[in-house]
Structure formats: C-alpha cells, structure tokens
Design a protein around this motif. Structure first.
Motif, PDB file in Angstrom:
ATOM      1  N   HIS A  91      -5.157  -2.259  -1.994  1.00  0.00           N
ATOM      2  CA  HIS A  91      -6.589  -2.289  -1.752  1.00  0.00           C
ATOM      3  C   HIS A  91      -7.342  -1.572  -2.878  1.00  0.00           C
ATOM      4  O   HIS A  91      -8.456  -1.943  -3.217  1.00  0.00           O
ATOM      5  CB  HIS A  91      -6.925  -1.641  -0.406  1.00  0.00           C
ATOM      6  N   ARG A  92      -6.716  -0.535  -3.442  1.00  0.00           N
ATOM      7  CA  ARG A  92      -7.320   0.153  -4.576  1.00  0.00           C
ATOM      8  C   ARG A  92      -6.970  -0.631  -5.843  1.00  0.00           C
ATOM      9  O   ARG A  92      -5.831  -0.584  -6.321  1.00  0.00           O
ATOM     10  CB  ARG A  92      -6.811   1.592  -4.660  1.00  0.00           C
ATOM     11  N   GLU A 127     -16.381   8.592  -2.196  1.00  0.00           N
ATOM     12  CA  GLU A 127     -15.145   7.918  -2.572  1.00  0.00           C
ATOM     13  C   GLU A 127     -15.305   7.137  -3.871  1.00  0.00           C
ATOM     14  O   GLU A 127     -14.354   6.750  -4.505  1.00  0.00           O
ATOM     15  CB  GLU A 127     -14.712   6.970  -1.434  1.00  0.00           C
ATOM     16  N   THR A 142      -4.366  11.252  -5.946  1.00  0.00           N
ATOM     17  CA  THR A 142      -4.537  10.435  -7.153  1.00  0.00           C
ATOM     18  C   THR A 142      -3.564  10.835  -8.258  1.00  0.00           C
ATOM     19  O   THR A 142      -2.960   9.981  -8.920  1.00  0.00           O
ATOM     20  CB  THR A 142      -5.984  10.566  -7.669  1.00  0.00           C
ATOM     21  N   GLU A 195       0.839  -1.197   0.000  1.00  0.00           N
ATOM     22  CA  GLU A 195       0.000   0.000   0.000  1.00  0.00           C
ATOM     23  C   GLU A 195       0.879   1.254   0.000  1.00  0.00           C
ATOM     24  O   GLU A 195       0.637   2.199   0.739  1.00  0.00           O
ATOM     25  CB  GLU A 195      -0.936  -0.004   1.208  1.00  0.00           C
ATOM     26  N   GLN A 245     -15.853  -2.327  -4.990  1.00  0.00           N
ATOM     27  CA  GLN A 245     -15.043  -1.124  -4.846  1.00  0.00           C
ATOM     28  C   GLN A 245     -15.401  -0.041  -5.835  1.00  0.00           C
ATOM     29  O   GLN A 245     -15.395   1.134  -5.497  1.00  0.00           O
ATOM     30  CB  GLN A 245     -13.557  -1.478  -4.988  1.00  0.00           C
ATOM     31  N   GLY A 291     -13.063   6.616  -7.830  1.00  0.00           N
ATOM     32  CA  GLY A 291     -12.838   5.205  -8.134  1.00  0.00           C
ATOM     33  C   GLY A 291     -13.430   4.841  -9.483  1.00  0.00           C
ATOM     34  O   GLY A 291     -12.806   4.172 -10.303  1.00  0.00           O
ATOM     35  N   SER A 329      -0.848   4.709  -0.792  1.00  0.00           N
ATOM     36  CA  SER A 329      -2.176   4.946  -0.218  1.00  0.00           C
ATOM     37  C   SER A 329      -2.296   6.329   0.415  1.00  0.00           C
ATOM     38  O   SER A 329      -3.403   6.807   0.639  1.00  0.00           O
ATOM     39  CB  SER A 329      -2.467   3.883   0.844  1.00  0.00           C
ATOM     40  N   SER A 340      -7.574  -0.254  -8.831  1.00  0.00           N
ATOM     41  CA  SER A 340      -7.193   0.474 -10.049  1.00  0.00           C
ATOM     42  C   SER A 340      -5.681   0.583 -10.186  1.00  0.00           C
ATOM     43  O   SER A 340      -5.183   0.821 -11.287  1.00  0.00           O
ATOM     44  CB  SER A 340      -7.811   1.882 -10.023  1.00  0.00           C
ATOM     45  N   THR A 341      -4.952   0.437  -9.102  1.00  0.00           N
ATOM     46  CA  THR A 341      -3.495   0.607  -9.152  1.00  0.00           C
ATOM     47  C   THR A 341      -2.768  -0.632  -9.634  1.00  0.00           C
ATOM     48  O   THR A 341      -1.564  -0.569  -9.892  1.00  0.00           O
ATOM     49  CB  THR A 341      -2.964   0.982  -7.749  1.00  0.00           C
TER      50      THR A 341
END
Length: 678
Positions: A598-599, A668, A574, A567, A640, A672, A570, A601-602
């Motif tokens: 956890h995201r 959020e 963005t 992470e 998510q 996303g 994090s 998209s990364t």
C-alpha cells in the motif's frame, strides 16, 4: 482478507452468530457413532461377555436370598408345631388344619417346605448367605473389569475421532476456514468431542448392563411366576411410549443447545481477541448486551432440553411403583392360596425393582444420549465437508531452481454470481520483483491465494516454469514458496524454534544468519534468554514490529524460489523497513518475488508494477512508466504522497469528528513525501 477475499461468516466483535446447521436423524447418527468403535470389536465382545457374567450372578442373588427367607419362615412356622408328637409330617399338619376348619392357613402352609418342630436350619441359612455374598462379590469384580475395559475402548475411539478431525482439517480448503467462525470451529473440536466421550463413557456400560439385566430378570421372573411376570411386562410398552414421545421433543432442543453453545464460544473468542478495539471504541455495553442475548439463548435451549428429557425418570419411577403395588397385591393373594412361597414373592419383588430400574435408567439416559448424538452430528458435519481436490497422480514437477511464473487468461471468483478476476495474464521471470498495488478489494491477496493454490482458478492456468501448477502436488508447489503476511503468526515456543519453522533442519549458524539479515538479532540480545526466549501463544512479549521481523527471518531461512510479501513491512518503522528492503533485495536475487504494497514508496524499484482494480490489471509497467502515463497508478501515487488531504473520492470527514484525526492524516504525509523525494 484484503485484496478481494471471500465474504464469509466472520463479522467482527459485534455481529451475529453462525446459523444453526441442519441436523441428521438420531438413528443414523447414533449408528455412525457406534461404528467408530468397530476397530475395538474384540474388546467390546469381552465387555459384553463380562457384562453377561456380572448380570447373571447378580440376577441369581435375589433367588438365593429368597431361599434364605424360606428357610427362616419355614423354621419359624415349624416351631409353632413343636408340641406335636415326634414324627408328625407336614401333610398330617395340613390335614388337621383342614379338619379343624382352618383351610386358608392350610393352603398357605402347603406352599412351604418345613418339618414340624425342627426350627430354623442355621447350617443351610449360613450356606445360602455365604453363597449370596460370594455371588455379589464376583459380580462386582466382573463389573469393574467391564468398566475398565470399556473406558480403554472409549478413549481409543475418542483418540481416533480427534485424529480424524485433525487430518480432516488439513484436507479442507481455505474456503471452509473463510466461512467458518473460529470460535464455532473450536467448539466442535473441544466441547462437542468431549461431550461425545462423556456420553459414550457414561451410557455404553449402563446400556449394556441395563439391557442384560432386563433379559436376565425377565427369565427369572417367568421361572418364579408367569402371572407376576406378565404383570411386570406392562412396564415395557409404557416405557417405550414415554421415551419415544419425550425423545422426539428433546432431540431438537439438544441440537439447539450445542449450536447456541458454538455461537457463544465464537462470540467470546472474537470479542476477547479484539478486546483492545472494543475498549477503544467504547463498545463494552454492546458486547455485553450481545453476550447476554446469546448466553440467554444457551440457557433457554439447555434448560428446555434438560427439563423435557428429565421428565423420563420420574415417569418411569411412577410406572415402576404402580407395577410394584400390583405385584405385592397379587403375590400376597398367591401366598395365601399356597401357590407361591414367601421367599419367591420376596425375590420377585426384588426382581421387579431390578426390572424397572434399568428401564428407568435407559429412559433417564435419553437426555445424555440425545446430547451426545447432537454433538456427534456437529462433528460428523465437519468430517463430511468437501475436501480439497486430490493431487494428480502421477504429478509433474519442475527443476529445483525454477521460479518463472506466468498467469494465462486466469478467471476466478469466490461466489458464482460475484465476478472478481477475469482474463488475467502476466509473466514474472526469475529475479523479477512484481509489485501489486490497488485499492482494497481489488484482488491483490486473491492473486497470492491462487499462486499458493489455496484456491484453484476457475479457468485459465498458472504456470511455474511452463508447468500448470494444478498438475503439481500442493506440497511440491508450496515447498518452493516463502510467504510473509501482514498478520503475523508465531506459535508457543522459543524465538529460535519460530525462525527454524521455515527450515527445521537448519543449523544454528544458518538461523542466526537469517535473524541477522532480518534484523532480529538486533533486539534478541536485549531479551533475558536471547534466542531461547519463550513466546506465548500470542507472542505478546514481542512488539508487533518485532513479531513481523521474526516472520521475515523465517522466510529468509526457508530460502524459497518464489517469495511472496503481503504488506510484510507494514508493522515496522521506516528506518527498519529500509534496512529490510536492502536485505530482501539480496534475497530476491534469481528468485521471483511478488510484493503487495500500500505504501508505494516501497515498490519503486520493482521490475514490474501491476495496478489492479476490480480483479483486473488496468495498468502495468515500471514506476517511472506508470507515473508518466498519468493513469490509475499516478492517481494512487498523488493521493498517497502529494495531496493526502485533498479529494480522493472518499466522503468528507463529518464536522465535529475532531482535529486529532485530520492532523493524523496530514501527519502521515510528512514521512511519505520525504520518502518520495528520497
């Protein structure tokens, strides 16, 4: 620790303290503590020798003063017979006194050395007083030398203990730090070690001098009067009995005192490190109540220990006063009987004080010794902790550019009865990026801990370029690995020094290049001293995101063959995250990278995505393959990005919680979804 970390004694700002550890016995602990002084045995011998000289001279003093008293008394008595004819002797005077019926006075004068009519011999008196002053002066010089040398010995011993503890901390496994509260550990490293030093400093010299004084004085008392010496000896068994009875009770209380102090330190450390969270959730009252309770425990334990051990000194003084009275009475009767002189009784009374005083001091030092040994037990407990297994000798190695990593049927669990990872197999080739996703507690960070050998696998193997990492040294393995964690760690120093921590020998242009790649250079020039800006121990003069960028620059500079990102982005915005991802793409070339995210998209461009649940890999593949399979990854992705406020298996938000939390959740989703579309 995320990702299925161990459940140790960490408990947040509002939990209970660490349990009191079982103490060792006083005798073995004290013996082990004295063993720490063995390297300075020669100097300790000098300390004892100087102590013997100092005590011997101080013991001679009362005897010389007694002789001076005899000179004065004899002179005064002789003046009572100045009217007698010249040449009358002491024996003739005594005989006349007996003949006149004054036998008791005659018996008393028999114990004196006087010449009728001579008066006080001031020459002899001056010589005796000068001898006493010289003896006490030399005794004080040797006492000072003894104290100075002992101070050097004790400080060297404390230096060695601190070095032993420092070395031990580097040999302890990560599991020890997982279960030990940080405040409790700091208490052992600071309070307990300082208390040991104070105990040795204050007690050792006093113990040596007191014991030597008891022996020297006892010899002189037997020389003067065996009968009075026997009376004085009654002090010893009474002193021992009182000290033993009180010490047994106070030892447990001192152990409880230092254990309670460690718990209180842990409370203070964790509460104020999370002070903002305490304020946000309005738990000040709860923290204050918990602090008061633990502070009260320290008070009760400290008061009880000091009160019980404090009984010793008054008891010893009472016994000493009883002996003093007995010596005065019996000595007076012996003077009247002519069996002893005034000066000898005076000297004996001084000796009796010198005899009972060190015994009282030894008794009063019981509380200090009990406290110091209790602290020593806590430090020894740390030193006796199980260490990491030794590196193999000889150890295997791999080529410098090796980065292929493979898990082969790996099983691991933190607690024997709690399964975590079983039968895990995967492979990562050079240049591959392996992303690890899954719910909290799935075992993601545990996987990283196993790669770094913070923990060793229970079965199976982890291989670097085909070589089992357990056959390599930990230093060799970790020197090939760069790690960026979600929780940043920066030390007190300049930004340049923090970046160079990844490779201390790096040149200035390499440091700047790493900072530029991690976008540290972008904000550094806005700081007053640029790269020489000094960070405090918490780096509070940088934002959370800026601290994260510095740690990423550190990893860039290290130029590792294996890159682990837990992470790592994090805490940045963005836009910066996208820029850092581009820089990391270049860094990951010909390297094996493990990315915990956890995201989701990364990690869409990862070569392999592992989906973990309950310590097992339930799915693996590319982003598109996993979405097409509509399995666990597909559910995580939808939860998510597509429907963050729909049912995800979590309990519903209670009524009355407030719209701010709901809007925060949906808010959020905007970025996303945008990232998912892009």
């Amino acid at each position: 620790m995320s990702g299925g970390g161990p459940r140790g004694r960490g408990h947040g700002p509002f939990g209970g303290g660490a349990p009191v550890s079982k103490a060792q016995n006083f005798g073995p602990s004290a013996k082990r503590l004295l063993g720490m002084l063995r390297p300075d045995a020669l100097w300790l011998t000098v300390v004892v020798l100087f102590g013997v000289i100092s005590v011997a001279l101080s013991v001679v003093g009362p005897k010389l003063l007694g002789q001076a008293t005899n000179v004065v008394v004899a002179g005064f008595v002789s003046m009572q017979f100045k009217n007698l004819p010249a040449g009358v002797t002491k024996d003739q005077v005594i005989g006349q006194l007996h003949a006149s019926g004054q036998g008791q006075i005659a018996d008393m004068l028999r114990g004196m050395d006087f010449t009728p009519g001579q008066g006080i011999d001031f020459t002899q008196l001056a010589w005796l007083i000068g001898a006493v002053l010289t003896v006490y002066l030399i005794s004080a010089v040797f006492m000072w030398l003894q104290g100075r040398i002992l101070n050097i010995v004790v400080q060297r011993a404390m230096h060695r203990i601190r070095m032993m503890v420092e070395d031990k901390l580097h040999r302890l496994p990560l599991s020890y730090y997982d279960r030990m509260q940080r405040g409790e550990l700091l208490s052992r490293l600071t309070n307990d070690i300082d208390n040991i030093g104070q105990t040795l400093q204050q007690s050792m010299s006093q113990v040596v001098i007191s014991m030597l004084t008891v022996v020297g004085v006892l010899v002189m008392m037997f020389v003067i009067s065996p009968l009075l010496a026997v009376i004085a000896l009654v002090t010893i068994p009474l002193t021992i009995a009182i000290t033993v009875v009180v010490a047994k009770r106070s030892q447990k209380m001192f152990i409880a005192q230092w254990a309670a102090t460690g718990v209180l330190n842990a409370r203070v450390e964790e509460t104020f490190s999370g002070h903002a969270i305490v304020k946000v959730y309005g738990h000040q009252h709860d923290v204050q109540q918990a602090f008061r309770g633990e502070n009260e425990a320290v008070y009760r334990a400290s008061f009880g220990a000091q009160f019980v051990s404090g009984i010793i000194m008054p008891a010893m003084m009472f016994v000493g006063n009883l002996v003093y009275v007995a010596i005065a009475v019996v000595g007076g009767l012996q003077i009247a009987a002519g069996a002893i002189s005034f000066g000898d009784v005076q000297a004996f009374i001084q000796y009796s004080r010198q005899f009972t005083q060190p015994l009282s001091q030894l008794g009063s030092m019981a509380n200090l010794l009990q406290s110091g040994v209790a602290s020593a037990e806590r430090v020894f407990e740390l030193l006796d902790e199980d260490e990491e297994s030794l590196d193999p000798d000889p150890a295997q190695t791999v080529p410098e550019d090796a980065s292929a990593l493979a898990f082969d049927d790996v099983a691991f669990r933190y607690l024997p009865d709690t399964p975590l990872i079983d039968g895990l197999s995967l492979g990562a080739k050079p240049g591959n990026t392996v992303a690890i996703v899954g719910p909290t507690g799935a075992g993601k960070t545990t996987l990283v801990n196993l790669i770094m050998r913070f923990y060793d696998v229970d079965s199976g193997s982890i291989r670097l370029a085909g070589v089992d990492t357990r056959t390599m040294t930990r230093a060799d393995l970790r020197s090939r690995t760069g790690m960026v964690l979600q929780d940043t760690w920066l030390f007190s120093g300049t930004i340049r020094e923090n970046i160079a921590y990844g490779r201390p020998a790096a040149a200035e242009d390499e440091i700047v290049a790493a900072a530029t790649a991690a976008y540290v250079d972008r904000f550094v020039h806005a700081l007053p001293d640029g790269y020489d800006t000094l960070l405090d121990d918490e780096a509070t003069n940088l934002s959370v995101g800026e601290r994260q960028l510095v740690t990423i620059a550190r990893a860039f500079l290290a130029n590792p063959r294996i890159l682990i990102l837990d992470e790592a982005t994090s805490s940045v915005d963005t836009r910066t995250e996208l820029l850092i991802q581009r820089a990391m793409s270049a860094l990951r070339t010909d390297r094996t990278s493990f990315v915990i995210a956890h995201r989701l998209s990364t990690i869409r461009d990862a070569d392999l995505i592992l989906v973990m649940e309950h310590g097992a890999i339930v799915e693996q593949g590319t982003h598109d393959e996993l979405l097409a399979a509509k399995g666990a990854y597909w559910r995580l992705y939808n939860a998510q990005f597509e429907a963050p406020v729909l049912d995800t298996g979590a309990p519903p938000i209670p009524a009355g919680v407030g719209s701010m939390q709901v809007s925060g959740a949906s808010g959020e989703a905007g970025p996303g979804v945008s990232e998912g579309v892009n």
